[in-house]
Write a protein that holds these residues in place. Structure first.
Motif, PDB file in Angstrom:
ATOM      1  N   GLY A 127     134.002 -25.159  31.979  1.00  0.00           N
ATOM      2  CA  GLY A 127     132.933 -25.641  31.096  1.00  0.00           C
ATOM      3  C   GLY A 127     132.006 -24.523  30.667  1.00  0.00           C
ATOM      4  N   ILE A 128     131.642 -23.661  31.619  1.00  0.00           N
ATOM      5  CA  ILE A 128     130.753 -22.530  31.317  1.00  0.00           C
ATOM      6  C   ILE A 128     131.434 -21.581  30.334  1.00  0.00           C
ATOM      7  N   ARG A 129     132.726 -21.313  30.572  1.00  0.00           N
ATOM      8  CA  ARG A 129     133.458 -20.421  29.656  1.00  0.00           C
ATOM      9  C   ARG A 129     133.500 -20.986  28.244  1.00  0.00           C
ATOM     10  N   ARG A 130     133.747 -22.278  28.167  1.00  0.00           N
ATOM     11  CA  ARG A 130     133.806 -22.940  26.854  1.00  0.00           C
ATOM     12  C   ARG A 130     132.434 -22.848  26.158  1.00  0.00           C
ATOM     13  N   ALA A 131     131.366 -23.101  26.915  1.00  0.00           N
ATOM     14  CA  ALA A 131     130.017 -23.053  26.341  1.00  0.00           C
ATOM     15  C   ALA A 131     129.708 -21.650  25.831  1.00  0.00           C
ATOM     16  N   ALA A 132     130.075 -20.632  26.616  1.00  0.00           N
ATOM     17  CA  ALA A 132     129.809 -19.247  26.202  1.00  0.00           C
ATOM     18  C   ALA A 132     130.616 -18.898  24.960  1.00  0.00           C
ATOM     19  N   ALA A 133     131.862 -19.398  24.884  1.00  0.00           N
ATOM     20  CA  ALA A 133     132.702 -19.114  23.717  1.00  0.00           C
ATOM     21  C   ALA A 133     132.115 -19.765  22.469  1.00  0.00           C
ATOM     22  N   LEU A 134     131.599 -20.977  22.618  1.00  0.00           N
ATOM     23  CA  LEU A 134     130.972 -21.654  21.464  1.00  0.00           C
ATOM     24  C   LEU A 134     129.761 -20.857  20.980  1.00  0.00           C
ATOM     25  N   LEU A 135     128.927 -20.387  21.916  1.00  0.00           N
ATOM     26  CA  LEU A 135     127.766 -19.578  21.522  1.00  0.00           C
ATOM     27  C   LEU A 135     128.215 -18.324  20.780  1.00  0.00           C
ATOM     28  N   ARG A 136     129.261 -17.709  21.278  1.00  0.00           N
ATOM     29  CA  ARG A 136     129.784 -16.492  20.639  1.00  0.00           C
ATOM     30  C   ARG A 136     130.259 -16.783  19.212  1.00  0.00           C
ATOM     31  N   ASP A 137     130.751 -18.010  18.991  1.00  0.00           N
ATOM     32  CA  ASP A 137     131.204 -18.425  17.646  1.00  0.00           C
ATOM     33  C   ASP A 137     130.044 -18.816  16.742  1.00  0.00           C
ATOM     34  N   GLY A 138     128.830 -18.724  17.228  1.00  0.00           N
ATOM     35  CA  GLY A 138     127.670 -19.088  16.399  1.00  0.00           C
ATOM     36  C   GLY A 138     127.348 -20.572  16.436  1.00  0.00           C
ATOM     37  N   ALA A 139     127.934 -21.298  17.394  1.00  0.00           N
ATOM     38  CA  ALA A 139     127.661 -22.736  17.507  1.00  0.00           C
ATOM     39  C   ALA A 139     126.474 -22.972  18.446  1.00  0.00           C
ATOM     40  N   LEU A 140     125.921 -24.198  18.384  1.00  0.00           N
ATOM     41  CA  LEU A 140     124.771 -24.555  19.214  1.00  0.00           C
ATOM     42  C   LEU A 140     125.228 -25.262  20.490  1.00  0.00           C
ATOM     43  N   VAL A 141     124.691 -24.830  21.619  1.00  0.00           N
ATOM     44  CA  VAL A 141     125.016 -25.450  22.907  1.00  0.00           C
ATOM     45  C   VAL A 141     123.716 -25.755  23.646  1.00  0.00           C
ATOM     46  N   ALA A 142     123.526 -27.026  23.988  1.00  0.00           N
ATOM     47  CA  ALA A 142     122.371 -27.387  24.804  1.00  0.00           C
ATOM     48  C   ALA A 142     122.710 -27.136  26.262  1.00  0.00           C
ATOM     49  N   PHE A 143     121.721 -26.663  27.018  1.00  0.00           N
ATOM     50  CA  PHE A 143     121.968 -26.329  28.429  1.00  0.00           C
ATOM     51  C   PHE A 143     120.716 -26.613  29.249  1.00  0.00           C
ATOM     52  N   PRO A 144     120.910 -26.922  30.544  1.00  0.00           N
ATOM     53  CA  PRO A 144     119.755 -27.209  31.388  1.00  0.00           C
ATOM     54  C   PRO A 144     119.079 -25.929  31.862  1.00  0.00           C
ATOM     55  N   THR A 145     117.770 -25.972  31.976  1.00  0.00           N
ATOM     56  CA  THR A 145     117.036 -24.916  32.675  1.00  0.00           C
ATOM     57  C   THR A 145     116.225 -25.632  33.748  1.00  0.00           C
ATOM     58  N   GLU A 146     115.397 -24.918  34.481  1.00  0.00           N
ATOM     59  CA  GLU A 146     114.590 -25.609  35.492  1.00  0.00           C
ATOM     60  C   GLU A 146     113.410 -26.346  34.861  1.00  0.00           C
ATOM     61  N   THR A 147     113.195 -26.174  33.539  1.00  0.00           N
ATOM     62  CA  THR A 147     112.103 -26.905  32.881  1.00  0.00           C
ATOM     63  C   THR A 147     112.649 -28.116  32.124  1.00  0.00           C
ATOM     64  N   VAL A 148     113.261 -27.859  30.985  1.00  0.00           N
ATOM     65  CA  VAL A 148     113.878 -28.910  30.168  1.00  0.00           C
ATOM     66  C   VAL A 148     115.205 -28.365  29.640  1.00  0.00           C
ATOM     67  N   TYR A 149     115.974 -29.205  28.958  1.00  0.00           N
ATOM     68  CA  TYR A 149     117.192 -28.704  28.314  1.00  0.00           C
ATOM     69  C   TYR A 149     116.788 -27.893  27.078  1.00  0.00           C
ATOM     70  N   GLY A 150     117.452 -26.758  26.919  1.00  0.00           N
ATOM     71  CA  GLY A 150     117.220 -25.922  25.747  1.00  0.00           C
ATOM     72  C   GLY A 150     118.363 -26.086  24.767  1.00  0.00           C
ATOM     73  N   LEU A 151     118.072 -25.855  23.489  1.00  0.00           N
ATOM     74  CA  LEU A 151     119.114 -25.871  22.469  1.00  0.00           C
ATOM     75  C   LEU A 151     119.437 -24.421  22.140  1.00  0.00           C
ATOM     76  N   GLY A 152     120.538 -23.934  22.722  1.00  0.00           N
ATOM     77  CA  GLY A 152     120.824 -22.507  22.689  1.00  0.00           C
ATOM     78  C   GLY A 152     121.623 -22.050  21.487  1.00  0.00           C
ATOM     79  N   ALA A 153     121.287 -20.834  21.032  1.00  0.00           N
ATOM     80  CA  ALA A 153     122.032 -20.162  19.970  1.00  0.00           C
ATOM     81  C   ALA A 153     122.017 -18.668  20.264  1.00  0.00           C
ATOM     82  N   ASP A 154     123.033 -17.968  19.809  1.00  0.00           N
ATOM     83  CA  ASP A 154     123.083 -16.509  19.916  1.00  0.00           C
ATOM     84  C   ASP A 154     121.863 -15.935  19.191  1.00  0.00           C
ATOM     85  N   ALA A 155     120.962 -15.309  19.944  1.00  0.00           N
ATOM     86  CA  ALA A 155     119.688 -14.853  19.370  1.00  0.00           C
ATOM     87  C   ALA A 155     119.840 -13.670  18.427  1.00  0.00           C
TER      88      ALA A 155
END
Ligand code: TXA
Ligand code: MG
Length: 314
Positions: free
Chosen positions: A13-41
């Protein structure tokens, strides 16, 4: 868009999420605060998608998430006074505002053209695994549609953003449940820009921006004259005056530059700050009308700040 994938925080799952980010896609992920909506910065188009998916009305700068303090130092110059908070590692739920390094490679949309960057090293193991696998900075606001409550589980994320983002990494409930505290620093020490999970001890507290009421919060997106180029800027111009440097949107034969020749708002959002930087050297800038729908609202919001009379802050 297709249905949003729900990924488990396993190696696959982690590998898939990282690959999606690398493709420029959006992946939401948990942090210790709230879920973030992640993108390649570092990817303008990926970051533009964040504003689009959230329906965010203005280009508020985004927090940059990195796996280690060393990664944070490569992007921002950690203020001297901030080191007192970092002695035992990066505390949970803390975001630091630091001067942006010139060679950071961040998309200009992430910092909304500011010279500072908000940095965070999340403590959550799932966030750590994702950031390590992705191996680059991840820009992430809270993973909710603009104006809605921040998500603390994958179901919250899906109820707001299903079909609008590529995936959500399901790490269960986030322990923090509210956002990180945001601290900026001056010579005298920390300034609390946003109260949050990390608590600043009483003895370090002094008058904060928050004490002056919400209108005084120095959140960059709130300044009326914010991204001010050195010259003047006119919006909604169909025919530029002679001598004006003309930024088009859609097909224009006489444009000096174009936000998007095909009239694509996402492309326009991704190009906006770079073009405004380019326009900074011109005396008079004119910008073609941009439709005030979807991402166009954010683009017009930013342009109107660039066009506002100087000194019009607050
Ligand atoms: O807990 C959190 O902080 C979550 C998780 C996902 O990290 N993120 C979050 O992001 O709450 P967001 O975008 O919802 O709120 C970020 C706030 C905005 O109010 C923005 O104006 C402020 O951080 N901000 C970002 N960069 C800044 C900067 N350079 N200077 C001052 N404020 C900044
Ligand atoms: Mg938020």
């Amino acid at each position: 868009m297709k249905q949003t994938e729900r990924l488990q925080p396993t190696r696959t799952g982690i590998r898939r999420a990282a690959a999606l980010l690398r493709d420029g896609a959006l992946v939401a992920f948990p942090t210790e605060t709230v879920y973030g909506l992640g993108a390649d910065a570092t990817d303008d188009t990926a970051v533009a998608k964040v504003f689009e998916a959230k329906g965010r009305p203005s280009f508020n700068p985004l927090i940059v998430h990195v796996p280690t303090l060393a990664d944070a130092e490569a992007i921002g110059e950690i203020p001297e006074a901030a080191w007192a908070f970092l002695e035992d590692g990066w505390p949970e739920g803390l975001t630091l505002v630091a001067p942006l390094r010139a060679d950071s490679k961040l998309s200009l949309l992430v910092t909304a053209g500011q010279r500072t960057v908000a940095l965070r090293v999340p403590a959550s193991p799932v966030a750590q695994d994702l950031l390590t696998a992705f191996d680059g900075p991840v820009a992430a606001p809270s993973a909710n549609p603009s104006g809605r409550i921040s998500p603390t589980c994958a179901d919250h994320v899906l109820s707001g953003l299903d079909g609008r983002i590529a995936a959500v990494l399901d790490g269960g409930e986030t322990p923090g449940g509210l956002e990180s505290a945001i601290l900026a620093f001056d010579e005298a020490g920390p300034i609390v820009l946003r109260e949050g999970v990390f608590q600043v001890s009483e003895d370090l507290r002094r008058k904060t921006a928050l004490d002056d009421g919400p209108g005084a919060l120095p959140a960059p997106g709130m300044l009326k004259s914010h991204y001010a180029p050195q010259g003047t800027l006119r919006m909604n111009v169909t025919t530029p005056d002679p001598g004006e440097w003309f930024i088009g949107f859609g097909p224009h034969r006489n444009a000096d530059a174009n936000l998007s020749a095909s009239g694509d708002l996402r492309e326009a959002a991704a190009n906006l700050f770079a073009l405004l930087h380019q326009a900074d050297k011109k005396d008079r800038i004119a910008v073609a009308p941009v439709p005030n729908t979807g991402l166009g609202r954010a683009i017009n919001d930013r342009l109107s700040r660039a066009a506002a009379p100087r000194g019009a802050d607050f």
